[in-house]
Design a protein around this motif. Structure first.
Motif, PDB file in Angstrom:
ATOM      1  N   ASN A 202     -94.849   6.614 -27.758  1.00 46.08           N
ATOM      2  CA  ASN A 202     -93.838   5.563 -27.636  1.00 46.08           C
ATOM      3  C   ASN A 202     -92.657   6.020 -26.783  1.00 46.08           C
ATOM      4  O   ASN A 202     -92.154   5.257 -25.958  1.00 46.08           O
ATOM      5  N   ALA A 203     -92.230   7.283 -26.976  1.00 44.60           N
ATOM      6  CA  ALA A 203     -91.095   7.817 -26.216  1.00 44.60           C
ATOM      7  C   ALA A 203     -91.442   7.899 -24.730  1.00 44.60           C
ATOM      8  O   ALA A 203     -90.653   7.487 -23.875  1.00 44.60           O
ATOM      9  N   LEU A 204     -92.644   8.409 -24.433  1.00 42.21           N
ATOM     10  CA  LEU A 204     -93.068   8.551 -23.029  1.00 42.21           C
ATOM     11  C   LEU A 204     -93.237   7.189 -22.352  1.00 42.21           C
ATOM     12  O   LEU A 204     -92.972   7.039 -21.163  1.00 42.21           O
ATOM     13  N   ARG A 205     -93.669   6.191 -23.112  1.00 43.09           N
ATOM     14  CA  ARG A 205     -93.823   4.845 -22.542  1.00 43.09           C
ATOM     15  C   ARG A 205     -92.456   4.196 -22.320  1.00 43.09           C
ATOM     16  O   ARG A 205     -92.214   3.604 -21.275  1.00 43.09           O
ATOM     17  N   ALA A 206     -91.565   4.345 -23.326  1.00 38.85           N
ATOM     18  CA  ALA A 206     -90.232   3.740 -23.219  1.00 38.85           C
ATOM     19  C   ALA A 206     -89.438   4.347 -22.064  1.00 38.85           C
ATOM     20  O   ALA A 206     -88.648   3.656 -21.410  1.00 38.85           O
TER      21      ALA A 206
ATOM     22  N   GLY B 146     -90.752   5.389 -19.358  1.00 39.70           N
ATOM     23  CA  GLY B 146     -91.413   5.055 -18.093  1.00 39.70           C
ATOM     24  C   GLY B 146     -92.218   6.199 -17.516  1.00 39.70           C
ATOM     25  O   GLY B 146     -92.608   6.162 -16.349  1.00 39.70           O
ATOM     26  N   ILE B 147     -92.482   7.222 -18.336  1.00 41.91           N
ATOM     27  CA  ILE B 147     -93.269   8.377 -17.862  1.00 41.91           C
ATOM     28  C   ILE B 147     -94.760   8.066 -17.966  1.00 41.91           C
ATOM     29  O   ILE B 147     -95.520   8.317 -17.039  1.00 41.91           O
ATOM     30  N   VAL B 148     -95.150   7.500 -19.112  1.00 38.79           N
ATOM     31  CA  VAL B 148     -96.549   7.079 -19.301  1.00 38.79           C
ATOM     32  C   VAL B 148     -96.598   5.556 -19.212  1.00 38.79           C
ATOM     33  O   VAL B 148     -95.784   4.864 -19.818  1.00 38.79           O
ATOM     34  N   ALA B 149     -97.551   5.047 -18.414  1.00 41.46           N
ATOM     35  CA  ALA B 149     -97.679   3.603 -18.216  1.00 41.46           C
ATOM     36  C   ALA B 149     -98.989   3.088 -18.805  1.00 41.46           C
ATOM     37  O   ALA B 149     -99.979   3.820 -18.880  1.00 41.46           O
ATOM     38  N   GLU B 150     -98.979   1.817 -19.209  1.00 45.46           N
ATOM     39  CA  GLU B 150    -100.189   1.135 -19.662  1.00 45.46           C
ATOM     40  C   GLU B 150    -100.838   0.474 -18.457  1.00 45.46           C
ATOM     41  O   GLU B 150    -100.148   0.085 -17.508  1.00 45.46           O
ATOM     42  N   ARG B 151    -102.160   0.367 -18.490  1.00 48.34           N
ATOM     43  CA  ARG B 151    -102.887  -0.264 -17.381  1.00 48.34           C
ATOM     44  C   ARG B 151    -103.672  -1.490 -17.854  1.00 48.34           C
ATOM     45  O   ARG B 151    -103.984  -1.611 -19.032  1.00 48.34           O
ATOM     46  N   PHE B 152    -104.002  -2.362 -16.900  1.00 44.17           N
ATOM     47  CA  PHE B 152    -104.750  -3.601 -17.191  1.00 44.17           C
ATOM     48  C   PHE B 152    -106.127  -3.322 -17.795  1.00 44.17           C
ATOM     49  O   PHE B 152    -106.703  -4.185 -18.443  1.00 44.17           O
TER      50      PHE B 152
ATOM     51  N   LYS C 146     -90.259  -1.405 -25.535  1.00 46.52           N
ATOM     52  CA  LYS C 146     -89.523  -1.916 -24.380  1.00 46.52           C
ATOM     53  C   LYS C 146     -89.337  -0.776 -23.376  1.00 46.52           C
ATOM     54  O   LYS C 146     -89.072   0.353 -23.771  1.00 46.52           O
ATOM     55  N   GLY C 147     -89.486  -1.097 -22.119  1.00 50.13           N
ATOM     56  CA  GLY C 147     -89.375  -0.069 -21.082  1.00 50.13           C
ATOM     57  C   GLY C 147     -90.729   0.393 -20.566  1.00 50.13           C
ATOM     58  O   GLY C 147     -90.801   1.089 -19.563  1.00 50.13           O
ATOM     59  N   THR C 148     -91.808  -0.007 -21.257  1.00 43.62           N
ATOM     60  CA  THR C 148     -93.165   0.390 -20.848  1.00 43.62           C
ATOM     61  C   THR C 148     -93.557  -0.281 -19.532  1.00 43.62           C
ATOM     62  O   THR C 148     -93.394  -1.491 -19.373  1.00 43.62           O
ATOM     63  N   TRP C 149     -94.060   0.552 -18.601  1.00 50.67           N
ATOM     64  CA  TRP C 149     -94.582   0.022 -17.344  1.00 50.67           C
ATOM     65  C   TRP C 149     -96.010  -0.447 -17.570  1.00 50.67           C
ATOM     66  O   TRP C 149     -96.765   0.176 -18.300  1.00 50.67           O
TER      67      TRP C 149
ATOM     68  N   ASN D 212    -100.731  -3.946 -13.220  1.00 43.73           N
ATOM     69  CA  ASN D 212    -101.569  -5.148 -13.171  1.00 43.73           C
ATOM     70  C   ASN D 212    -102.838  -4.883 -12.363  1.00 43.73           C
ATOM     71  O   ASN D 212    -102.921  -3.901 -11.609  1.00 43.73           O
ATOM     72  N   ALA D 213    -103.817  -5.789 -12.520  1.00 42.96           N
ATOM     73  CA  ALA D 213    -105.108  -5.643 -11.841  1.00 42.96           C
ATOM     74  C   ALA D 213    -104.958  -5.654 -10.324  1.00 42.96           C
ATOM     75  O   ALA D 213    -105.752  -5.044  -9.609  1.00 42.96           O
ATOM     76  N   ASP D 214    -103.919  -6.347  -9.803  1.00 39.56           N
ATOM     77  CA  ASP D 214    -103.719  -6.437  -8.345  1.00 39.56           C
ATOM     78  C   ASP D 214    -102.929  -5.234  -7.800  1.00 39.56           C
ATOM     79  O   ASP D 214    -102.598  -5.195  -6.611  1.00 39.56           O
ATOM     80  N   GLY D 215    -102.595  -4.266  -8.689  1.00 45.79           N
ATOM     81  CA  GLY D 215    -101.886  -3.066  -8.249  1.00 45.79           C
ATOM     82  C   GLY D 215    -100.378  -3.153  -8.389  1.00 45.79           C
ATOM     83  O   GLY D 215     -99.684  -2.159  -8.142  1.00 45.79           O
ATOM     84  N   SER D 216     -99.862  -4.323  -8.764  1.00 46.60           N
ATOM     85  CA  SER D 216     -98.411  -4.474  -8.920  1.00 46.60           C
ATOM     86  C   SER D 216     -97.973  -3.960 -10.303  1.00 46.60           C
ATOM     87  O   SER D 216     -98.773  -3.875 -11.224  1.00 46.60           O
ATOM     88  N   TRP D 217     -96.681  -3.605 -10.398  1.00 47.63           N
ATOM     89  CA  TRP D 217     -96.128  -3.071 -11.645  1.00 47.63           C
ATOM     90  C   TRP D 217     -95.202  -4.072 -12.312  1.00 47.63           C
ATOM     91  O   TRP D 217     -94.458  -4.770 -11.636  1.00 47.63           O
ATOM     92  N   THR D 218     -95.263  -4.119 -13.659  1.00 44.83           N
ATOM     93  CA  THR D 218     -94.358  -4.957 -14.434  1.00 44.83           C
ATOM     94  C   THR D 218     -93.740  -4.063 -15.500  1.00 44.83           C
ATOM     95  O   THR D 218     -94.451  -3.267 -16.115  1.00 44.83           O
ATOM     96  N   ARG D 219     -92.414  -4.160 -15.689  1.00 47.12           N
ATOM     97  CA  ARG D 219     -91.801  -3.364 -16.758  1.00 47.12           C
ATOM     98  C   ARG D 219     -91.388  -4.269 -17.903  1.00 47.12           C
ATOM     99  O   ARG D 219     -90.765  -5.308 -17.694  1.00 47.12           O
ATOM    100  N   LYS D 220     -91.780  -3.853 -19.100  1.00 41.42           N
ATOM    101  CA  LYS D 220     -91.486  -4.636 -20.297  1.00 41.42           C
ATOM    102  C   LYS D 220     -90.007  -4.523 -20.660  1.00 41.42           C
ATOM    103  O   LYS D 220     -89.459  -3.429 -20.607  1.00 41.42           O
TER     104      LYS D 220
END
Lengths: 80, 121
Positions: free
Chosen positions: B37-41, B43-49, B107-110, B113-121
Motif C-alpha cells: 500500500n505504501a509503495l503504491r500510494a 507511486g513507486i509500484v503501479a497497478e496494470r490493466f 489513493k496515489g496509485t498509478w 491502461n491497456a493503451d499505454g496511458s497512465w492514470t493516477r488515483k
C-alpha cells in the motif's frame, strides 16, 4: 321398409364416415403442413437465440469472476 | 521422573509454537500489506490493466522489485486457478481482477491502461 331405413341409415352413416375420414385426412394434411411450416419458421430465429445464450454465459462468467475477485482481494490484502 | 520432565518440556514447546505460528503469519502478511500500500500510494509500484503490478519508479531499487515479483507470482497462481475453474484464460481473469484491484488500491496509485496511458488515483 325397416331394412331399407336401416340401409339408408347405414348409407348415411357411411357418408358420415366418409366425411369424417376426409376430415381426418384433411386435418392430418393440415397438421402435416402446419407441422412443416413452423419448423422452417423456428429454424430462422434459432441462430440469434444461440448467440444470445453465448453472450449470457460470458456475462455470467464475468460476473462470477468479479465476485471471486472481490473475495480474493478481501482474503489476500498482502498481494492486492 | 526424568522422561516425564522431558515429555512435559516437549509438550510445552509444541504449545508455544502453536501459539506463535498464527501470530507470525499475520504479522508477516500485515507487513506486506503495509509495504504494498505504501509503495503504491507513493507511486513507486503501479497497478496494470492486466491485473499485475510493476515498478514505476526505480528509486527504491531491488526492494520494490522483489515485492512486485512475489505479488505477481501469487496473483498469477490465483488467476490460473480461477481461469481453470471457469474455463477462460488466465489473462482474461487478470483483466477482470484489475478493475476490482484499482478500486481497493490506495489513493496515489498509478494505473497503466491497456493503451499505454497512465492514470493516477
Amino acid at each position: 321398409m325397416g331394412s331399407r331405413e336401416a340401409l339408408g341409415l347405414a348409407k348415411e352413416g357411411c357418408v358420415l364416415n366418409r366425411s369424417v375420414r376426409g376430415g381426418v385426412a384433411a386435418l392430418l394434411l393440415g397438421a402435416g403442413l402446419a407441422a412443416c411450416n413452423p419448423t422452417v419458421k423456428v429454424e430462422a430465429p434459432d441462430k440469434p437465440i444461440v448467440i444470445n445464450m453465448n453472450i449470457k454465459i460470458e456475462q455470467e462468467v464475468r460476473v462470477k469472476i468479479e465476485q471471486q475477485a472481490q473475495e480474493d482481494i478481501a482474503k489476500n490484502p498482502d498481494i492486492f | 521422573m526424568y522422561s516425564a520432565r522431558r515429555y512435559f518440556i516437549r509438550i510445552a514447546l509444541l504449545g508455544l509454537m502453536a501459539l506463535l505460528l498464527p501470530f507470525a503469519a499475520t504479522t508477516a502478511s500485515a507487513a506486506d500489506e503495509d509495504q504494498l500500500n505504501a509503495l503504491r500510494a507513493q507511486g513507486i509500484v503501479a497497478e496494470r490493466f492486466d491485473g499485475y503490478v510493476m515498478v514505476k519508479d526505480n528509486s527504491t531499487g531491488a526492494t520494490a522489485q522483489s515485492l512486485v515479483d512475489r505479488v505477481n507470482a501469487e496473483r498469477r497462481a490465483i488467476y490460473e486457478a480461477r481461469a481453470k475453474a471457469q474455463g477462460v484464460t488466465a489473462a482474461d481473469v487478470g483483466k477482470v481482477y484489475a478493475g476490482q484491484i484499482i478500486q481497493k488500491a490506495p489513493k496515489g496509485t498509478w494505473f497503466l491502461n491497456a493503451d499505454g496511458s497512465w492514470t493516477r488515483k
